[in-house]
Scaffold this active site. Structure first.
Site, mmCIF file in Angstrom:
data_model
loop_
_atom_site.group_PDB
_atom_site.id
_atom_site.type_symbol
_atom_site.label_atom_id
_atom_site.label_comp_id
_atom_site.label_asym_id
_atom_site.label_seq_id
_atom_site.Cartn_x
_atom_site.Cartn_y
_atom_site.Cartn_z
ATOM 1 N N ASP A 100 0.861 -1.184 0.000
ATOM 2 C CA ASP A 100 0.000 0.000 0.000
ATOM 3 C C ASP A 100 0.903 1.242 0.000
ATOM 4 O O ASP A 100 2.124 1.140 0.120
ATOM 5 C CB ASP A 100 -0.848 -0.062 1.284
ATOM 6 C CG ASP A 100 -2.030 0.889 1.244
ATOM 7 O OD1 ASP A 100 -2.298 1.484 0.194
ATOM 8 O OD2 ASP A 100 -2.683 1.040 2.304
ATOM 9 N N ARG A 115 -1.264 -0.960 -4.749
ATOM 10 C CA ARG A 115 -2.121 0.200 -4.997
ATOM 11 C C ARG A 115 -1.618 0.991 -6.190
ATOM 12 O O ARG A 115 -2.378 1.405 -7.037
ATOM 13 C CB ARG A 115 -2.189 1.092 -3.750
ATOM 14 C CG ARG A 115 -3.277 2.139 -3.900
ATOM 15 C CD ARG A 115 -3.608 2.815 -2.594
ATOM 16 N NE ARG A 115 -2.612 3.795 -2.219
ATOM 17 C CZ ARG A 115 -2.716 4.578 -1.140
ATOM 18 N NH1 ARG A 115 -3.759 4.458 -0.326
ATOM 19 N NH2 ARG A 115 -1.776 5.446 -0.831
ATOM 20 N N GLU A 161 2.889 5.185 -3.872
ATOM 21 C CA GLU A 161 2.955 6.168 -4.976
ATOM 22 C C GLU A 161 4.296 6.893 -5.032
ATOM 23 O O GLU A 161 4.621 7.364 -6.127
ATOM 24 C CB GLU A 161 1.808 7.171 -4.815
ATOM 25 C CG GLU A 161 0.448 6.557 -5.029
ATOM 26 C CD GLU A 161 0.002 5.616 -3.903
ATOM 27 O OE1 GLU A 161 0.396 5.850 -2.752
ATOM 28 O OE2 GLU A 161 -0.709 4.649 -4.195
ATOM 29 N N ASP A 220 -8.939 4.019 -2.127
ATOM 30 C CA ASP A 220 -9.820 4.466 -1.057
ATOM 31 C C ASP A 220 -11.097 5.074 -1.617
ATOM 32 O O ASP A 220 -11.145 6.258 -1.937
ATOM 33 C CB ASP A 220 -9.078 5.477 -0.164
ATOM 34 C CG ASP A 220 -7.911 4.819 0.558
ATOM 35 O OD1 ASP A 220 -7.803 3.574 0.503
ATOM 36 O OD2 ASP A 220 -7.109 5.549 1.173
ATOM 37 N N HIS A 233 -13.704 -4.213 2.457
ATOM 38 C CA HIS A 233 -12.662 -3.579 3.270
ATOM 39 C C HIS A 233 -13.140 -2.203 3.729
ATOM 40 O O HIS A 233 -13.788 -1.504 2.976
ATOM 41 C CB HIS A 233 -11.402 -3.432 2.407
ATOM 42 C CG HIS A 233 -10.242 -2.775 3.089
ATOM 43 N ND1 HIS A 233 -9.650 -3.292 4.218
ATOM 44 C CD2 HIS A 233 -9.544 -1.656 2.785
ATOM 45 C CE1 HIS A 233 -8.647 -2.502 4.593
ATOM 46 N NE2 HIS A 233 -8.564 -1.499 3.741
#
Ligand SMILES: *[C@@H]1O[C@H](CO)[C@@H](O)[C@H](O)[C@H]1NC(C)=O
Ligand SMILES: *[C@@H]1O[C@H](CO)[C@@H](O)[C@H](O)[C@H]1NC(C)=O
Ligand SMILES: *[C@@H]1O[C@H](CO)[C@@H](O)[C@H](O)[C@H]1NC(C)=O
Length: 874
Positions: free
Chosen positions: A470, A576, A473, A592, A650
């Site tokens: 996660d 992600r 980026e 998200d 989740h």
């Protein structure tokens, strides 16, 4: 199915003058302002010599003045051709530092694939350093031709489809090629444009009116409805050209911050602008001609999607905020009582530190994992890339420092005066842990070695089955602000502050600094500084250039690490952040989102987008990550999510539990729909073996059967109102296919032991076909000669199954049921491998027109089933 490509008669055109008449009269190629288009005014326009103000608009000056001129004759390169370009008028510029001389180069690859590069031949510029799969030689009989304007003429180029002359790319207006601002425009064949990401698309098809602009740059940005850049970087689009379904796709192979804009020229031509603030123009064209072909052609170049491990197709249950091993146990009990199959992800770390677990609330984590494993439940653990600076007490960071794996400043003068002791010239930030962090440079070979070792040590402590990466980026909190939102109370305010320089404050930072969580108005918002340095061991790269590769490089390091943790098994990595090529290694979820109907709809668009990007194993957080869903929303989302390739419920910290076990009604609905998912897992698995497509979306003609009620419901093309009470999700299958299924069990391990069945859904000609792919579910690709494959064909009352290879892989598994949908009437007799079976061996449901045949034959054997019935009077 093998597609015969129509005969090609034209070869690639070396060069051909394009008459100016072919160029559209340009009125609407707007000048982009770094502050956004709201500031447009005559005075603002006058600040840019490459722009002019007419008719109340600020637009680019015409190509002959503002662009490039062809300088010399084209040269044959043996693989295509190249031609020199020079800037028409050095005084016309947007932000300065125009590259005066360029090369336009055409490189032929497969007959469906051509590459076009525009680059500086003198001063080599940054190019994406990750390899693509390209053929050693050009293939003959290309489907395309590329033409460019002649010597001395304003530069302009076209890419055409030879079979019918369709113009796939027609450069419009001036090319702008400056050090930190590159801009190219193209007219499109149609406005049926799809792709680009990772973005907050609210429609699958791109919008041209009003003009719409999206940024692209990997960013920790939750889902929303304004045009924003999100976690991944995919400058890849597809255009459906004409009524015959001819389609092409294009990758702009560039990892710098960019944006794309879609609009109509004054004459109505759908037009696309591509802007990037670094690197070069490197375009790859794929000629299809079907959307499905594009999928194969594109993934052949960037990386064929990983065959998912069988268990990863199961339903995943996760939340942030279980808070303890007992929180997990409680959720698990609810699921068990409901009879819902599950796998499990958990928050477990000690003070958010990677490779640790909290000794108080998660102290018996190894026991919990054993309990789950005893029930055949798999455990996925999360890791974030940033590690805390605590070299004395936190061994993973200390070992990382010993191997020198962390991202540094590109210039020692950028190191802040308050740099932590012992951190050398590392770039220091702050994420989840309560102390400052440093960021591994996954481009570096030493980092991959260190990471593999950490993954092994971690597995010695906690026997995880998969890793979820996660925040890659990479995310950093509070960059350029007074302090991060989660900065510890009482500590002096601090944050990572980026220096003022051309990388951290580029002249055109793209629209991303004006959208989303953009408090600092810099492209380093929510991430680390662009003036960091990374290296692959041979070359150094600015984070400015390689930022969007962070997720992919961490994915590759994790994938390779897991092949050492689990020798000979296919690793499961959930990432992600993604880049072209990530599909070869990773599963993706759409980040998200929130419990919101619009976002539930957007998840379907996101899935289609990622199918195009070569990551078919994708899904969104079922029932929403932020906010709390009500019963109806969560029920509907569980129904939709049961058909996400990656199906996971989740949610975030501080929200109420939303596992289906929380509401008896949602539990019941989920049990039914997940049972349907588990029943057809063999079909989903077989699809992945071929690379899933979204064919049904494009061609909805044919016979359509309802998979829940096993009956014919529609003959397309047609629009039909389908009733869908809360407990039912309508699932349809198009006539023409045979779907393998397996009697479902509570989890994927149990399911795999059960007998097989076939659902035959014939088309109008009473024909259907299919395949079964089966292996141990987790062996690495190279061990797949052990895999089973059989072909299934149904042709007017006769079903044959021919086993191609891998009989051993299905030893002990029988085929027990064959359901033929839409069968006209009851059978008179049925033979299996030439022998008649007793009439108790089949059943006909006249109302549903469903013929079910009960047999018991090994999946390893060839099979022939022939049905005899009285077809008079039909
Ligand atoms: C950082 O990378 C840039 C670009 O490759 C290079 O010019 C510079 O010298 C590097 N800085 C350091 C400290 O290695
Ligand atoms: C981001 O920019 C938009 C447009 O200027 C603004 O409305 C919004 O409040 C900004 N968001 C943040 C978190 O600064
Ligand atoms: C977990 O802890 C957080 C923070 O203390 C709290 O807000 C949340 O309600 C807890 N979650 C559950 C399911 O108890």
């Amino acid at each position: 199915m093998v597609r015969v490509v129509a005969q090609v008669i034209l070869a690639v055109a070396l060069t051909g003058s394009l008459s100016l008449g072919q160029q559209t009269k340009l009125q609407a190629i707007e000048c982009p302002f770094p502050e956004g288009q709201d500031v447009a005014s005559e005075a603002k326009c006058a600040e840019y010599t490459a722009c002019e103000w007419t008719d109340g608009r600020c637009h680019m000056v015409s190509n002959d003045v503002g662009g490039y001129v062809v300088d010399g004759e084209a040269q044959d390169t043996g693989r295509g051709f190249k031609v020199n370009l020079k800037k028409a008028d050095a005084s016309k510029t947007m932000f300065g530092a125009d590259v005066a001389d360029l090369v336009f180069e055409v490189i032929q690859h497969e007959n469906y694939h051509v590459q076009i590069k525009i680059y500086d031949p003198v001063n080599a510029r940054y190019e994406v350093p990750l390899p693509l799969n390209l053929p050693a030689e050009a293939e003959a009989d290309p489907l395309y031709s590329v033409s460019v304007s002649g010597n001395g003429e304003p530069f302009h180029f076209n890419v055409n489809r030879n079979t019918n002359g369709n113009t796939l790319f027609r450069s419009e207006g001036p090319l702008t090629f400056e050090d930190q601002f590159i801009q190219l425009h193209t007219g499109l064949m149609s406005s049926y444009l799809y792709g680009f990401g990772e973005n907050t698309h609210t429609s699958f098809r791109q919008v041209f009116e009003p003009r719409t602009t999206f940024p692209i740059f990997a960013r920790d940005q939750p889902v929303g409805t304004e045009p924003m850049n999100e976690y991944g970087h995919h400058p890849y689009y597809m255009v459906m050209e004409d009524d015959f379904g001819n389609s092409h796709s294009v990758l702009l192979h560039n990892s710098n911050a960019m944006e794309y804009s879609t609009f109509l020229l004054d004459d109505g031509t759908p037009t696309l602008t591509l802007r990037t603030i670094g690197g070069i123009i490197d375009l790859h064209f794929f000629l299809g001609p079907d959307p499905e072909d594009l999928n194969l052609q594109y993934t052949n170049m960037v990386g064929t999607p990983a065959m998912p491990t069988y268990w990863s197709l199961g339903f995943h249950l996760s939340r942030w905020g279980y808070n303890s091993t007992d929180g997990v146990r409680a959720a698990r009990e609810r699921m068990k009582v409901m009879g819902i199959p599950q796998t499990c992800d958990i928050d477990y770390m000690d003070r958010q530190r990677d490779f640790t677990y909290d000794p108080v609330n998660w102290g018996d984590m190894p026991d919990l994992i054993n309990e789950l494993h005893n029930d055949n439940i798999k455990v996925t653990l999360i890791l974030d890339p940033a590690l805390v600076i605590d070299f004395d007490y936190y061994a993973p960071a200390a070992r990382g420092k010993d191997s020198d794996v962390f991202i540094k400043w590109s210039d020692p003068s950028f190191v802040p005066s308050d740099q932590e002791a012992g951190t050398d010239d590392y770039m220091v930030g702050y994420v989840w842990p309560d102390t400052k962090t440093i960021f591994p440079d996954f481009l570096k070979p030493e980092t991959a070695t260190w990471w593999t070792n950490e993954l092994k040590l971690f597995h010695d402590a906690l026997q995880y089955d998969a890793i979820w990466i996660d925040m890659n980026e990479p995310a950093n909190f509070g960059t350029n602000l007074d302090k991060p939102w989660n900065w510890p109370e009482g500590k002096d305010p601090w944050s990572l502050k980026c220096p003022e320089n051309k990388w951290d404050s580029p002249p055109y930072p793209t629209m991303m600094i004006r959208v989303g969580d953009n408090q600092s108005k810099k492209i380093s918002d929510h991430t680390i500084c662009m003036s960091g340095n990374q290296t692959d061991g041979t070359k150094t790269y600015l984070h400015y250039d390689v930022h969007s590769l962070y997720g992919l490089t961490e994915t590759i390091a994790t994938f390779n690490g897991l092949t050492e943790v689990f020798p000979n098994k296919r690793p499961v990595v959930l990432s992600r952040s993604t880049f072209p090529g990530s599909g070869k290694y990773a599963v993706h979820w759409l980040g998200d989102n929130a419990a919101d109907w619009t976002q539930m709809h957007m998840s379907i668009i996101g899935m289609f987008d990622f199918n195009m990007f070569g990551l078919p194993m994708v899904g969104a957080d079922v029932c929403g990550f932020f906010n709390e869903p009500d019963l109806e929303m969560c029920a509907r989302w569980m129904q939709l999510g049961a058909f996400y390739p990656f199906s996971r419920n989740h949610n975030t910290m501080g929200t109420a539990d939303q596992d289906p076990g929380v509401w008896p009604e949602v539990g019941e609905i989920s049990r039914e729909v997940l049972t349907l998912r588990y029943k057809y897992l063999p079909f989903l698995y077989t699809l992945f073996h071929h690379g899933a497509t979204s064919r049904d979306v494009y061609f909805p003609q044919g016979l359509w059967y309802d998979l829940v009620y096993a009956k014919l419901v529609a003959t397309g093309p047609t629009t039909q109102t389908v009733s869908a009470p809360l407990e039912i999700i309508p699932v349809f299958v198009r006539g023409g296919s045979i779907l393998p299924y397996q009697v479902p069990a509570l989890n994927t391990v149990e399911s795999r032991k059960n007998p097989f069945g076939l659902t035959v859904a014939p088309d109008e000609l009473m024909i259907a076909q299919g395949q079964i792919f089966w292996d141990d579910g987790e062996a690495l690709q190279h061990a797949m000669s052990q895999s089973y494959m059989s072909r299934l064909a149904y042709y007017q009352d006769e079903l044959t199954m021919s086993v191609k290879h891998g009989q051993d892989a299905v030893a002990g598994i029988n085929l027990e049921t064959i359901d033929i949908l839409g069968f006209p009437k009851d059978a008179q007799s049925i033979s299996v491998n030439g022998a008649e079976i007793p009439s108790s061996g089949w059943r006909y449901d006249a109302d549903a027109r469903l013929l079910s045949i009960y047999i018991s034959v090994p999946l390893a054997d060839d099979l022939n089933v022939k049905i005899y019935y009285d077809n008079d009077g039909l």
